[in-house]
Write a protein that holds these residues in place. Structure first.
Motif, short mmCIF file in Angstrom:
data_model
loop_
_atom_site.label_atom_id
_atom_site.label_comp_id
_atom_site.label_asym_id
_atom_site.label_seq_id
_atom_site.Cartn_x
_atom_site.Cartn_y
_atom_site.Cartn_z
N HIS A 137 0.85 -6.67 -22.19
CA HIS A 137 -0.23 -7.65 -22.23
C HIS A 137 0.38 -9.05 -22.11
CE1 HIS A 137 -3.35 -10.21 -24.03
NE2 HIS A 137 -4.18 -9.30 -23.55
N PRO A 138 -0.31 -9.98 -21.44
CA PRO A 138 0.27 -11.32 -21.23
C PRO A 138 0.77 -11.98 -22.52
CG PRO A 138 -1.74 -11.06 -19.94
CD PRO A 138 -1.58 -9.79 -20.71
N LYS A 139 0.07 -11.78 -23.64
CA LYS A 139 0.53 -12.41 -24.87
C LYS A 139 1.86 -11.82 -25.34
CE LYS A 139 -3.88 -14.09 -26.55
NZ LYS A 139 -5.00 -13.88 -27.49
N VAL A 140 2.07 -10.56 -25.03
CA VAL A 140 3.35 -9.92 -25.38
C VAL A 140 4.46 -10.48 -24.50
CG1 VAL A 140 4.57 -7.71 -25.39
CG2 VAL A 140 2.22 -7.85 -26.27
N LEU A 141 4.16 -10.60 -23.22
CA LEU A 141 5.15 -11.19 -22.30
C LEU A 141 5.51 -12.61 -22.74
CD1 LEU A 141 4.53 -10.33 -18.54
CD2 LEU A 141 6.20 -9.40 -20.14
N GLU A 142 4.49 -13.35 -23.13
CA GLU A 142 4.76 -14.72 -23.62
C GLU A 142 5.70 -14.73 -24.81
OE1 GLU A 142 1.09 -16.81 -24.63
OE2 GLU A 142 0.35 -16.23 -22.63
N ALA A 143 5.45 -13.80 -25.72
CA ALA A 143 6.30 -13.73 -26.91
C ALA A 143 7.75 -13.43 -26.53
CB ALA A 143 5.77 -12.68 -27.88
N LEU A 144 7.90 -12.57 -25.53
CA LEU A 144 9.27 -12.25 -25.09
C LEU A 144 9.92 -13.49 -24.48
CD1 LEU A 144 8.85 -8.66 -23.61
CD2 LEU A 144 9.98 -9.35 -25.73
N ALA A 192 9.52 -10.10 -39.58
CA ALA A 192 8.11 -10.49 -39.69
C ALA A 192 7.19 -9.35 -39.27
CB ALA A 192 7.85 -11.73 -38.84
N ALA A 193 7.54 -8.67 -38.20
CA ALA A 193 6.69 -7.57 -37.73
C ALA A 193 6.67 -6.44 -38.77
CB ALA A 193 7.17 -7.05 -36.38
N ALA A 194 7.82 -6.15 -39.36
CA ALA A 194 7.87 -5.10 -40.38
C ALA A 194 7.03 -5.49 -41.59
CB ALA A 194 9.31 -4.83 -40.79
N ALA A 195 7.15 -6.76 -41.99
CA ALA A 195 6.38 -7.23 -43.14
C ALA A 195 4.87 -7.11 -42.86
CB ALA A 195 6.75 -8.67 -43.47
N ARG A 196 4.48 -7.49 -41.64
CA ARG A 196 3.07 -7.42 -41.27
C ARG A 196 2.58 -5.97 -41.28
NH1 ARG A 196 -1.70 -8.69 -41.69
NH2 ARG A 196 -3.06 -8.74 -39.85
N ASP A 216 -3.91 -11.51 -34.66
CA ASP A 216 -5.32 -11.61 -34.24
C ASP A 216 -5.88 -10.29 -33.74
OD1 ASP A 216 -5.07 -14.33 -34.77
OD2 ASP A 216 -4.54 -14.78 -32.68
N ASP A 217 -5.40 -9.19 -34.32
CA ASP A 217 -6.00 -7.89 -34.02
C ASP A 217 -5.81 -7.44 -32.57
OD1 ASP A 217 -7.43 -5.81 -35.37
OD2 ASP A 217 -9.20 -6.32 -34.19
N LEU A 218 -4.91 -8.08 -31.83
CA LEU A 218 -4.77 -7.75 -30.41
C LEU A 218 -4.55 -6.26 -30.19
CD1 LEU A 218 -4.45 -8.64 -27.44
CD2 LEU A 218 -2.02 -9.06 -27.90
N TYR A 219 -3.67 -5.65 -31.00
CA TYR A 219 -3.34 -4.23 -30.84
C TYR A 219 -4.60 -3.38 -30.81
CZ TYR A 219 -1.00 0.25 -31.76
OH TYR A 219 -0.54 1.55 -31.68
N PHE A 220 -5.48 -3.64 -31.74
CA PHE A 220 -6.67 -2.80 -31.83
C PHE A 220 -7.70 -3.16 -30.75
CE2 PHE A 220 -4.65 -2.60 -35.98
CZ PHE A 220 -4.46 -1.23 -36.06
#
Lengths: 342, 342, 342, 342
Positions: free
Chosen positions: D13-20, D39-43, D250-254
């Protein structure tokens, strides 16, 4: 031709053969669930003063080593052993074939591990990109005939417990260790100081078979399933039980081992008197004289032995001579008589 | 108590025991490099008319199965077998423990594989996200006593060769197969039609031991190294050679097997006369009567047997009765006499 | 804080990221069966002048090492490697977890294996109670930055062929090796002299990915099945192909590597000028200065590095500093400026 | 050409690419010990209400499956799974390659396991000549798109706990499961009812990556060492953390998963309206229409799909169509428009 190549060139002690014959047509349940295995296991637990132990019979030393190690460890766990340990140098990668990395330590010529060797090696493995050391494999007697004292084994055991390491003792030649003049350990000591060890039959009067004593309750439970999986279960399992029954009756097992040691010492003393020196002065049934290369052809004519490796001295070789329950004093005298001078 | 639980409840035939006693103090080289193994291997090659074969002695059937399969296959290759095959249902995941996936096929009650079963399964494995089938494992006799005919084995062999599959035959009960009235195969046929097979000793008069015949030259070479690695080498290796020497002398091996078959047939005929039906009319030394559940407690009092599973008929169970070299005609008569009516 | 800890602290070169973005919504077939992998593989074969090679993309170096070794070897075969080899010291027993024993040889500080080391070790393995050495694992550049010359690799290759050993080259840092001033090897040389090698992407401008070149036809064929089995196949396989396409376009891969080497040499020269000595004068992108223990706390404040081990000199430590495609000359100048005197 | 072959044909997803891109030159520590993974593990622990869990990022589903199973089990332990489970039918024997036997159970067309299936299978494994079942592998959504309800998972979990079985949930398509209309499970439910499960990234908006949640404390501890050993650790580990950070914001995954389900349902409804029936009425992002063989060539021209197998009806085939985060409503409309009548 004098046979000193190893301690498995002869079959079983006559009393062991008799026991096999006696059980031959009894019609026993298979896979070791029979009265002979039961009685032998009970006797071993009694001798070890370890009523809570689980005794498992396996067909041979390599099987016992890799099956136990595979049963005890998780996939990312490794094994400290002496560079000269049987698992490292004589078993065709059997432990690695179960997926575990051996971590050889440089023991001295007696082949014994020490807390110092282990503690020097441990810090590197805090790096989690490496395997985690979790088991210490030792043999008593060692590959070169070394015998642990009680103080040494207590120190090793304490070291293992301090570092959450299992202590596993390969007892393929345990009889010779426990009857060596250098020994002050007993079976109950072994049960107290190790997590598991085995009492070797193959090299001390049986046709085949090792009795693995699982002392640590955490190592007990499903062992039969992995023993079966790794091919170490004999269909006619009572053959192992019946042999150990015979060996453990009237102290036969220890008599045979003491005899082997006596024969080896007689040979070692004789060779020393002839002027030979040794890789290491062995207190058990294997001795390691250093001989000039020039006499090797002559030696090969008079006796069976193994070349152990090059000696530190130029043009000399370390050979191994092994006595067994079947070695006669006359064999030793005869060999000493014909053995050339160094 | 009549003992029909299996064909490994008794030790060795007296002639085999004698051979072991005779070899006891000979002082043989270890690990199977001795005159007995040499002579037994030579005799087997002669009987198989396969001078190019490599004969390897192993300590038991499970060992022979997983060591051979691990030796023959690459890591991504799988094994077709009958759902009822010994490797699938009796060896505690031994083949999977070597890393290979078994691909069970639904054989009929006789436990035999056919080209049709294999060819129906093959196309799915063209998908390279799956393992590649590379070996067909069969047993003769099968787990349920089935015996391959020459026509059947020829068809299977041709199918394997057409699809680049190795054919490996578990011969734990090969003696009973080859002496069955249903059989028209010979040892030379097996050597011609399979890539490897073994001649089972454990279930036919030996204390233990299987003679693996590596017919396909591509499977020969380094076999000893993996045999050692997987714990299937006996230190006192001549024990296996000496037993096979004795068994293969004067046709003893086949006499014992024929006797087992005769005893089983006598029992099957007797039970049939009493009104019993069978899972499958077995032509070898294992028979599978279907009995009312109500008589099981009574049966347990009079004989040792195995429960094989629920029968298709409600409230009935398939049991297994096995005859061996040690079964006497009087055992059969006695059991038939006491066996309740269905 | 200057980052010289390793060459995988930064993501991908911008052109590689662009290629990933460009391919993002193309809708490619999975598992590497896509035009990007096809084009990258074709380009690699062209660069290697090895049209017969099979190019396989894997996700990382550890995966590439153990998958290749597991694919190439039979269960009883072992692997010669340097004591310092990545497979031995950094992969958590990954090769042993596939069942194979590593046979470490004592290489010098440059980490390079030689025919002499191999030929000294080989005779012991004629003993069939040991694993059979069958593969030589080397890295170029080595773990300590050493770079093979053409003469060295030719000698090693000839030695391997003479002794029926496969030669497998870990090229995680192949870019830096081939662009080192110490290098006179080319990709076609590698294809000619090894049986398989890989071109590392992870440590040279890619997010992840290694391109394994299977040169020896005997090692080709079913590789995808084991790559899948060992978890080294990316569902979105084109990600690897697209990155290698970008890296191999306009010589980018070699420019990045040359830059890494230049930065490391600049740093090494600067430290030498300051009076530092080195474990080994590295010709590639990793350097190993020997520093007084007293300055370690100060160093930890100014830069990220790895402790490599104790130095021969008392109270000194070998550290590792690594340059990457993302290292700027100003990073080197800055670090040199702040680096304390020895 | 409409692309419905699978849910991994498009990148991120574009937001994932942006994060990379944003993380590209940050200079992160390697191997997942970086702020993004932290951070991802904590979330994830927060979303699962499982503060005690250990979250481990792995590169793909096959890796996650076999690494977890190898980490959790002892060598003699086996795995119950559906016959159709991904581990059994799509991973080239990966679990068996770690030494463990899969024990497939015949699930229905929805691919779901039930306590009844498990309890019917268990008694046979009391036989200690078999492996010991110790883990139940399920997927949510299943291979055929089935989705577990809370009642079903609670029953399965209770069954596992009653029989000392670990429950491991493959969540390669967990997003689609949890956003399906058929679902009433939450992440905290999964953390409460399973011993371990993973949240799949590869098939829901990431380039690659699965987040394994080790809930049971007994399964935590040394996981990194085996993850490294099995090749599932990315050198640039933050790439996985950064992608999950982006997906879980922001719930993107779901949202992406819900979109995939919506597109699949729209397609399923449209095909039903055209008169098609289905292998099973899927509530998630994969649908399985049964089509006449005669239209297959036409279908191949208009869309990418997978043949799932022969249908029960003669001359019909089950095909699989999969929607993903990148599927547009216009793709569905277009395909429905061109899809021939049955």
């Amino acid at each position: 031709m004098y046979l000193f190549r190893n301690d498995y060139s002869f079959g079983a002690h006559p009393k062991v053969l008799e026991a096999l014959s006696a059980s031959n047509l009894e019609g026993n349940p298979g896979y070791g669930f029979d009265p002979h295995c039961e009685a032998a296991a009970a006797r071993i637990k009694e001798l070890c003063q370890a009523p809570q132990a689980d005794v498992q019979f396996l067909i041979g030393g390599t099987s016992a080593n890799f099956t136990a190690i595979a049963a005890f460890l998780r996939p990312w766990e490794g094994v400290f052993c002496a560079q000269t340990g049987h698992v490292n140098g004589h078993e065709s990668g059997a432990v690695e074939a179960t997926g575990h990395k051996l971590l050889p330590l440089e023991a001295g010529p007696d082949g014994k591990l020490t807390p110092a060797l282990i503690e020097a090696a441990l810090p590197a493995y805090e790096d989690i990109h490496l395997v985690k050391p979790r088991l210490v494999y030792i043999s008593d007697a060692t590959e070169t005939g070394g015998v642990y004292t009680k103080a040494e084994l207590e120190a090793l055991s304490a070291c293992c417990r301090a570092h959450d390491l299992l202590l596993f003792l390969d007892g393929a030649r345990l009889g010779c260790a426990l009857t060596s003049p250098a020994n002050d350990l007993t079976l109950p000591d072994l049960a107290r100081l190790t997590d598991a060890f085995y009492i070797g039959g193959t090299k001390n009067g049986a046709l085949m078979g090792e009795a693995l004593v699982l002392v640590n309750p955490a190592l007990q439970g499903d062992f039969f399933r992995i023993k079966k999986q790794r091919g170490a279960v004999l269909a006619k399992g009572w053959l192992l039980g019946a042999q150990f029954e015979a060996l453990l009756k009237d102290d036969l097992y220890f008599q045979l081992a003491r005899h082997s040691n006596d024969m080896a010492r007689k040979l070692q003393d004789g060779l020393k008197a002839k002027g030979y020196s040794f890789l290491f002065e062995s207190p058990s049934n294997q001795i390691f004289p250093i001989v000039p290369d020039a006499i090797l052809p002559e030696l090969e004519r008079i006796c069976a032995f193994e070349v152990w490796g090059a000696a530190p001295e130029a043009d000399h070789t370390v050979i191994r001579l092994v006595a067994s329950f079947a070695t006669e004093p006359s064999d030793v005298d005869g060999l000493l008589n014909e053995f050339p001078l160094p």
